[in-house]
Design a protein around this motif. Structure first.
Motif: not given
Length: 322
Positions: A56-61, A206-207
């Motif tokens: 959950d909540g994985i941004c590209v950066e 992760t989120d």
């Protein structure tokens, strides 16, 4: 120095994928456009099992910065997108529901994190006899009754949009725990190795770390890296049992984040990584086709040779396949 090394290694992986993508002639992408009448239909894959590695909540950066050698080595064997769009709003329940129902909130009706079977703002355009919009689990079970399904999660609301009678195994863990579910998922796969199966393996930690410490904080990056370690152990067990060669893995997330939250329309919130690997999938590729979270369920059905329901809007990106 260590951060620089991690960045170098991650950029190296992404560079390898980019080289693979650049080797694909532009004409072949055009030829695979479903609207092109000359396009040849892809051969049926008849997947044995599909495992959804879902964080959950994985941004590209964050994915770029985190040291994730196990996910990297897995995804370099397949196709990776770093430009997949999520549905709006960029919050958890609407987006995971979109992943697993092949449709956006305007169709499945899950428009916020508070959805329940008898508590919603927008009715779904279609439901089964129990009031649920058709999920990938339901569609597969109806077409392949022998197929086994499992749902492992650690955020209580996540299960609400799915009819549980189409899930053979369900496991919920409290307090962001997730490692025991990885162990359960491995046992489930091993015990059902001779049956086709779909396994949803998810963690929200992760989120929650992003909300507590801020997206791109050291703690947030560490949470991704810790998940990668456990994924690596899982993949090694799969390999030791001879279960990786005939397994399709999808790496999924629902949204990114900015500062201490998400839900807006910034690129950091709306654009996420998405990857797939397995038999019949092109390797060493960066995905060039536009992609959206609603496509995930359509891809899964395609892997198992099942047609999608008419009410779904998700499409199968043809450039994924050999």
């Amino acid at each position: 120095m260590e951060n620089s090394r991690r960045k170098f290694l991650k950029q190296g992986l992404l560079g390898m994928l980019a080289v693979g993508a650049s080797s694909l002639p532009f004409q072949s992408v055009i030829a695979e456009n479903p609207s092109n009448p000359s396009k040849k239909r892809k051969k049926k894959i008849n997947a044995q099992r599909v495992v959804l590695l879902s964080l959950d909540g994985i941004c590209v950066e964050g994915f770029r910065k985190a040291r994730t050698p196990h996910l990297d080595s897995l995804l370099v064997q397949g196709t990776l997108s770093l430009e997949t769009r999520v549905v709006m709003p960029s919050v958890t329940l609407p987006n995971w529901t979109s992943h697993l129902t092949g449709s956006g909130p305007e169709l499945h009706g899950v428009v916020d994190n508070g959805w329940e079977i008898n508590k919603f703002k927008l009715p779904a355009i279609e439901t089964d006899a129990d009031g649920y919009y058709p999920s990938v689990f339901e569609v597969l079970k109806e077409h392949k009754p022998d197929l086994k399904t499992a749902f492992y999660y650690n955020w209580a609301n996540l299960i609400y949009p799915y009819n549980k009678k189409y899930l053979d195994e369900i496991s919920f863990l409290e307090n962001d725990a997730y490692v025991p579910n990885i162990e359960k998922a491995f046992s489930f796969i091993k015990n059902n190795r001779n049956s086709p199966s779909l396994v949803f393996l998810y963690s929200v930690h992760t989120d929650h770390t992003g909300h507590k410490h801020k997206w791109m904080s050291p703690e947030y990056i560490r949470s991704i890296e810790e998940a990668d370690v456990e994924i690596g152990k899982f993949l090694e067990k799969m390999k030791s049992e001879g279960l990786t060669e005939d397994t399709h893995f999808l790496f999924l997330t629902d949204h990114g984040g900015i500062n201490y939250g998400h839900g807006g329309v910034s690129e950091d919130e709306m654009i996420v990584p998405w990857g797939i690997t397995g038999p019949g999938i092109k390797g060493g590729m960066t995905m060039q086709e536009p992609n959206n979270t609603v496509n995930t369920a359509a891809v899964i059905l395609h892997l198992f040779g099942v047609e999608k329901p008419l009410c779904w809007t998700g499409e199968v990106p043809e450039s994924l396949f050999k």
